[in-house]
Design an enzyme around this catalytic site. Structure first.
Site, PDB file in Angstrom:
ATOM      1  N   GLY A 157       4.448  18.624  13.364  1.00  0.00           N
ATOM      2  CA  GLY A 157       3.331  17.713  13.615  1.00  0.00           C
ATOM      3  C   GLY A 157       3.660  16.874  14.841  1.00  0.00           C
ATOM      4  O   GLY A 157       4.484  17.256  15.672  1.00  0.00           O
ATOM      5  N   ARG A 158       3.011  15.720  14.915  1.00  0.00           N
ATOM      6  CA  ARG A 158       3.217  14.872  16.101  1.00  0.00           C
ATOM      7  C   ARG A 158       4.688  14.488  16.276  1.00  0.00           C
ATOM      8  O   ARG A 158       5.245  14.567  17.376  1.00  0.00           O
ATOM      9  CB  ARG A 158       2.413  13.582  15.965  1.00  0.00           C
ATOM     10  CG  ARG A 158       0.924  13.743  16.025  1.00  0.00           C
ATOM     11  CD  ARG A 158       0.300  12.360  15.894  1.00  0.00           C
ATOM     12  NE  ARG A 158      -1.148  12.416  15.851  1.00  0.00           N
ATOM     13  CZ  ARG A 158      -1.855  12.646  14.755  1.00  0.00           C
ATOM     14  NH1 ARG A 158      -1.241  12.854  13.603  1.00  0.00           N
ATOM     15  NH2 ARG A 158      -3.180  12.667  14.801  1.00  0.00           N
ATOM     16  N   ILE A 159       5.321  14.035  15.187  1.00  0.00           N
ATOM     17  CA  ILE A 159       6.704  13.547  15.310  1.00  0.00           C
ATOM     18  C   ILE A 159       7.652  14.714  15.605  1.00  0.00           C
ATOM     19  O   ILE A 159       8.527  14.615  16.477  1.00  0.00           O
ATOM     20  CB  ILE A 159       7.128  12.768  14.043  1.00  0.00           C
ATOM     21  CG1 ILE A 159       6.250  11.510  13.895  1.00  0.00           C
ATOM     22  CG2 ILE A 159       8.616  12.398  14.094  1.00  0.00           C
ATOM     23  CD1 ILE A 159       6.404  10.778  12.571  1.00  0.00           C
ATOM     24  N   ARG A 239      10.571  12.006   4.401  1.00  0.00           N
ATOM     25  CA  ARG A 239      10.567  11.259   3.150  1.00  0.00           C
ATOM     26  C   ARG A 239      11.764  11.736   2.333  1.00  0.00           C
ATOM     27  O   ARG A 239      12.096  12.932   2.345  1.00  0.00           O
ATOM     28  CB  ARG A 239       9.290  11.504   2.352  1.00  0.00           C
ATOM     29  CG  ARG A 239       8.056  10.788   2.879  1.00  0.00           C
ATOM     30  CD  ARG A 239       8.147   9.263   2.653  1.00  0.00           C
ATOM     31  NE  ARG A 239       6.945   8.573   3.058  1.00  0.00           N
ATOM     32  CZ  ARG A 239       6.722   8.047   4.261  1.00  0.00           C
ATOM     33  NH1 ARG A 239       7.647   8.154   5.216  1.00  0.00           N
ATOM     34  NH2 ARG A 239       5.612   7.408   4.522  1.00  0.00           N
ATOM     35  N   GLU A 268      14.171   4.544  -2.786  1.00  0.00           N
ATOM     36  CA  GLU A 268      14.451   3.438  -1.853  1.00  0.00           C
ATOM     37  C   GLU A 268      14.107   2.119  -2.516  1.00  0.00           C
ATOM     38  O   GLU A 268      13.138   2.056  -3.276  1.00  0.00           O
ATOM     39  CB  GLU A 268      13.623   3.627  -0.580  1.00  0.00           C
ATOM     40  CG  GLU A 268      14.022   4.888   0.160  1.00  0.00           C
ATOM     41  CD  GLU A 268      13.174   5.160   1.406  1.00  0.00           C
ATOM     42  OE1 GLU A 268      12.339   4.308   1.769  1.00  0.00           O
ATOM     43  OE2 GLU A 268      13.351   6.212   2.013  1.00  0.00           O
ATOM     44  N   HIS A 287      15.214   3.209   6.311  1.00  0.00           N
ATOM     45  CA  HIS A 287      13.803   3.557   6.580  1.00  0.00           C
ATOM     46  C   HIS A 287      13.236   2.716   7.737  1.00  0.00           C
ATOM     47  O   HIS A 287      12.278   1.965   7.564  1.00  0.00           O
ATOM     48  CB  HIS A 287      12.939   3.386   5.315  1.00  0.00           C
ATOM     49  CG  HIS A 287      11.697   4.241   5.339  1.00  0.00           C
ATOM     50  ND1 HIS A 287      11.141   4.791   4.203  1.00  0.00           N
ATOM     51  CD2 HIS A 287      10.904   4.639   6.370  1.00  0.00           C
ATOM     52  CE1 HIS A 287      10.050   5.478   4.539  1.00  0.00           C
ATOM     53  NE2 HIS A 287       9.888   5.391   5.852  1.00  0.00           N
TER      54      HIS A 287
HETATM   55  C1  DGY Z   1       5.405   6.126   7.961  1.00  0.00           C
HETATM   56  O1  DGY Z   1       4.592   5.562   8.697  1.00  0.00           O
HETATM   57  O2  DGY Z   1       5.050   6.954   7.122  1.00  0.00           O
HETATM   58  C2  DGY Z   1       6.835   5.789   8.138  1.00  0.00           C
HETATM   59  O3  DGY Z   1       7.664   6.320   7.189  1.00  0.00           O
HETATM   60  C3  DGY Z   1       7.004   4.285   8.207  1.00  0.00           C
HETATM   61  O4  DGY Z   1       7.302   4.045   9.473  1.00  0.00           O
END
Ligand code: DGY
Length: 330
Positions: A157-159, A239, A268, A287
């Site tokens: 995806g984007r990231i 995640r 978490e 996180h």
């Molecule tokens: C998100 O936006 O889902 C990230 O985990 C928090 O920065």
């Protein structure tokens, strides 16, 4: 005209508060750090038409039952696994998220973890702090090379795409795995699509950026770690529950993968006794993928814009679902 009542589960940066206060009657859990206790949240949403939530707020059937007037949930995160989206859709409640604005910041953090784990940065600092830095010697804190290595990104995806782009600057061979090949990404970055197992077997660095879903929960366990190279570095900025954490602890103990960099965890927050922290070959941060002043401010303002747009009858910028109109209340 009466202003819609919204509930915020945390005080947000001033720019986001200003957007909300200009258009809505704002009620909130007026703290920045401590999460809203569940019973306070359930009372807080009772009269709210809009909810601005964080990724730590569970928006489930119980919350929806406590919020009969709710029309929109604006999550201040790109991930929305904290929200029961089908339940919202069934009630005609729109869900929005904050994609795009945190892409580059999160990719930077993935790279910070990758480099830190590869070059043993945290171990080095701890060694000095413990007074253990003796004479220079040839094999002290030797790590693995990043430049010229193979970078495998799971989730394009984007990231994921932004992580791959950065790999070009390190002259890396790039590959990715996704539900479907992405020809545009391949044309832009030269990354090669690989089946999942092949990516694990061939990558020196495996970076996970998939969203959490029924399909991706537990995607990395003993089998997947055993497929990785002994010299591999594993990075998770997605995640925590995408990884079976007990399996990762065992795998890092055994030295395959060689090291890991983690921004996210199964449950978490983790405490100082967490087994991953006892491993010298694991770099852990709490996180903070999107945690820069500019990005967190932009995430908050975007969530506020989504909330206000929906409540004033405009199309939101980032809808996650397309619920049918809510049944009329009259
Ligand atoms: C998100 O936006 O889902 C990230 O985990 C928090 O920065």
């Amino acid at each position: 005209m009466s202003r819609p009542v919204v509930y915020l589960t945390r005080r947000l940066p001033a720019a986001a508060m200003a957007i909300l206060e200009a258009a809505c009657t704002v009620t909130l859990w007026d703290e920045t750090e401590r999460p809203v206790p569940r019973e306070v949240l359930l009372r807080g949403v009772a009269g709210a038409e809009g909810l601005l939530s964080l990724l730590t707020d569970r928006v489930d059937a119980e919350l929806l039952a406590a919020a009969p007037r709710l029309r929109v949930v604006a999550n201040m995160a790109v991930g929305y696994d904290n929200i029961d989206v089908p339940a919202c859709s069934a009630r005609g409640i729109l869900v929005t998220n904050t994609p795009g604005v945190l892409t580059e910041t999160t990719a930077d953090l993935a790279w910070a973890l990758l480099l830190a784990a590869a070059r043993r940065i945290v171990e080095g600092q701890k060694l000095i702090e413990a007074g253990g830095w003796g004479p220079w010697h040839p094999l002290q804190l030797v790590g693995v090379d990043v430049h010229g290595a193979t970078l495998g990104v799971v989730g394009a995806g984007r990231i994921g795409a932004a992580v791959l782009r950065r790999g070009r600057g390190f002259a890396m061979r790039l590959c990715y795995h996704n539900r479907h090949p992405t020809p545009a990404l391949e044309a832009e970055t030269g990354a090669r699509y690989l089946p999942f197992d092949e990516l694990l077997q061939t990558s020196d660095f495996v970076v996970v950026t998939v969203p959490l879903s029924a399909e991706t929960r537990g995607m990395f366990g003993a089998r997947e770690f055993a497929l990785m190279r002994e010299t591999a570095v594993f990075v998770n900025v997605a995640r925590g529950p995408v990884v079976r954490e007990a399996d990762l602890v065992a795998a890092l103990h055994a030295g395959r993968p060689r090291a890991a960099g983690l921004d996210v965890f199964e449950h978490e927050p983790i405490g100082p006794a967490h087994p991953l922290l006892a491993l010298a070959n694991c770099v852990c941060v709490p996180h903070i993928g999107s945690a820069t002043v500019a990005t967190r401010t932009r995430m908050a303002t975007l969530a506020a814009e989504n909330l206000v747009a929906t409540l004033s009858g405009q199309p939101p910028l980032n809808p996650v679902n397309a619920p049918p109109p809510a049944p009329s209340q009259g």
